[in-house]
Design a protein around this motif. Structure first.
Motif, short mmCIF file in Angstrom:
data_model
loop_
_atom_site.label_atom_id
_atom_site.label_comp_id
_atom_site.label_asym_id
_atom_site.label_seq_id
_atom_site.Cartn_x
_atom_site.Cartn_y
_atom_site.Cartn_z
N LYS A 144 -8.79 -3.53 -6.64
CA LYS A 144 -7.34 -3.74 -6.65
C LYS A 144 -6.95 -4.70 -5.53
O LYS A 144 -6.06 -5.54 -5.69
N GLN A 145 -7.62 -4.57 -4.39
CA GLN A 145 -7.35 -5.51 -3.29
C GLN A 145 -7.84 -6.91 -3.65
O GLN A 145 -7.20 -7.91 -3.31
N ASN A 159 3.39 -10.62 -7.63
CA ASN A 159 2.40 -9.68 -8.16
C ASN A 159 1.48 -9.17 -7.06
O ASN A 159 1.13 -7.98 -7.02
N ALA A 160 1.11 -10.07 -6.17
CA ALA A 160 0.22 -9.69 -5.06
C ALA A 160 0.89 -8.66 -4.17
O ALA A 160 0.28 -7.65 -3.79
N LEU A 161 2.16 -8.89 -3.83
CA LEU A 161 2.88 -7.94 -2.97
C LEU A 161 3.04 -6.58 -3.64
O LEU A 161 2.95 -5.53 -2.98
N ASP A 165 1.73 -3.18 -2.02
CA ASP A 165 2.64 -2.05 -1.83
C ASP A 165 2.05 -0.77 -2.43
O ASP A 165 2.11 0.30 -1.82
N GLU A 166 1.48 -0.90 -3.62
CA GLU A 166 0.85 0.25 -4.27
C GLU A 166 -0.30 0.81 -3.43
O GLU A 166 -0.42 2.03 -3.24
N GLY A 172 -2.28 4.27 2.73
CA GLY A 172 -1.82 3.97 4.09
C GLY A 172 -2.08 2.51 4.43
O GLY A 172 -2.72 1.78 3.68
N TYR A 173 -1.57 2.10 5.59
CA TYR A 173 -1.68 0.70 5.98
C TYR A 173 -3.12 0.37 6.40
O TYR A 173 -3.86 1.23 6.88
N ASN A 174 -3.45 -0.90 6.22
CA ASN A 174 -4.82 -1.34 6.40
C ASN A 174 -4.81 -2.77 6.94
O ASN A 174 -4.01 -3.60 6.50
#
Length: 453
Positions: A144-145, A159-161, A165-166, A172-174
């Motif tokens: 997905k990334q 689309n990337a954002l 966000d998903e 969590g943040y990465n």
């Protein structure tokens, strides 16, 4: 015949006459039907294909796999291996066809799809890679990334954002995803969305120091220093133990003429065990510049530098030396430059500065010694011969001065000012050595060059 006698006779016959020809089965014998022959040939070709691939004979591996397919084309692994070999041979069209055939036979096989995805990425075919990775996302979130990265390549930033966000919501943040997010904001120039995202993070997690610091930086970058300052104060309020926030606060305090608070923040930074030396150097440089304009705060600068005596980087030492040179305190400047030299003994520029300061401060023996030692490292540097000559002249050692100066003359090229200095020092040395003729000759040469300048 009696039944018992009949059975006895039959048994005797079996054991006494073993030469009778009964049908026997040899289980070690290979089957001689067509199916057995085909199976043996198939296995032989398949293992040959793997062997040839292992030794990078990809075309021979292809040939063996095609023989397998001719025998039995139902196994998708044959097409998968065929695709990998074609890819190694850079026959990308054949590789794509083979991998697609493998996938058609086994649509849910992650490895087949991943190999096709890798093939498209190798060719930088973003559209086909996107289509394939969309099939892979169900197997692992990493895909997905990858999908977000491909959307960026395809300039589908929205689309990337959405994908990022998903992922942030789920996991969590990465740091890697933050890099992709910032890449999008940089490409689109959308600082408002960037700031909005950071504000949302802080709202959802007020203890997130990193988000505060990023937001401070982004506000500052966009010229909104008031909000940046307010955010820094909010961070300090929510996390009074934060040391990193003072990297921003000290500048805001200085701009706001809150000098005492600024100095306190600089002290926090410069004595911190967690802040990197490069950042400390920047803060110290700002403090030195501030004190050069406001000398009444020099005691605070000296206090701070005393606190960090054991934790000074080479850059910090150089900044302190420059500050003391600006204030004409050559003794202190020399001390800091000698500390730099202790850390980096072969740095020529520092050696040169130390030598000139030693001559200025009449530390002639030390200048003579250092210049002699340095000539072993830099034997073609005329400046070292000149300093050595000057130092020995001042020490009333004319023979040593003459020897050094005459050797150094050979290295002076197209520099009339430097040549004039050599002649002046040679004139002085010969005068001390009671050779007035040579002294006057070099004096005239120096004078002639001075008139040309």
């Amino acid at each position: 015949m009696n039944k018992k006698i009949y059975i006895l006779v039959l048994l005797i016959g079996i054991f006494l006459f073993p030469q009778v020809d009964y049908a026997q089965v040899d289980f070690n014998k290979r089957p001689d039907d067509d199916l057995g022959n085909y199976e043996d040939a198939y296995q032989e070709h398949f293992f040959e294909a793997l062997k040839q691939k292992g030794i990078e004979n990809y075309q021979r591996s292809v040939d063996a796999l095609l023989k397998c397919i001719k025998i039995d084309d139902t196994d998708p692994v044959l097409y998968f291996e065929l695709g990998k070999n074609y890819k190694a041979l850079k026959n990308f069209g054949a590789a794509e066809d083979s991998l697609k055939e493998a996938i058609s036979k086994s649509p849910e096989n992650e490895w087949f799809l991943d190999e096709l995805y890798d093939l498209y990425m190798l060719q930088n075919d973003i559209d086909k890679a996107l289509k394939t990775v969309k099939q892979l996302v169900k197997f692992h979130p990493d895909y997905k990334q990858d999908l977000a990265s491909l959307y960026i390549e395809a300039k589908k930033y929205k689309n990337a954002l959405e994908i990022l966000d998903e992922l942030d919501k789920e996991f969590g943040y990465n740091q890697d995803r933050d890099f992709l997010r910032n890449q999008i904001y940089d490409l689109t120039g959308n600082d408002d969305d960037r700031i909005e995202n950071l504000e949302a993070r802080i709202k959802s997690n007020p203890d997130d120091e990193a988000s505060y610091l990023r937001l401070i930086y982004r506000y500052s970058e966009t010229g909104n220093t008031e909000k940046a300052f307010d955010t820094a104060k909010e961070l300090l309020e929510s996390n009074p133990e934060s040391q990193l926030v003072h990297l921003a606060l000290y500048k805001f305090y200085l701009d706001d003429n809150k000098t005492n608070e600024a100095i306190q923040s600089m002290k926090t930074v410069l004595t911190s065990a967690t802040i990197k030396p490069e950042a400390k150097t920047k803060v110290l440089n700002d403090f030195v510049n501030f004190v050069s304009k406001h000398p009444e705060y020099e005691p605070q600068l000296l206090e701070i530098t005393a606190l960090i005596d054991d934790d000074k980087s080479v850059k910090t030492l150089r900044e302190l030396a420059q500050y003391h040179l600006k204030t004409n305190d050559k003794e202190k400047a020399l001390g800091y430059l000698e500390d730099v030299l202790a850390e980096d003994p072969n740095d020529f520029n520092t050696i040169k500065d130390v030598l000139l300061l030693r001559l200025d401060l009449n530390k002639d023996s030390e200048a003579a010694k250092l210049s002699s030692e340095t000539l072993e490292l830099y034997p073609a540097q005329p400046m070292l011969y000149l300093v050595n000559g000057v130092a020995n002249n001042k020490l009333n050692q004319p023979k040593k001065a003459i020897e050094s100066l005459e050797m150094g003359l050979d290295y002076v090229i197209d520099d009339s000012k430097l040549l004039s200095d050599f002649y002046t020092q040679l004139s002085m040395a010969y005068k001390q050595n009671n050779n007035i003729t040579k002294s006057e000759a070099f004096a005239k040469k120096a004078e002639a060059l001075s008139k040309q300048q």
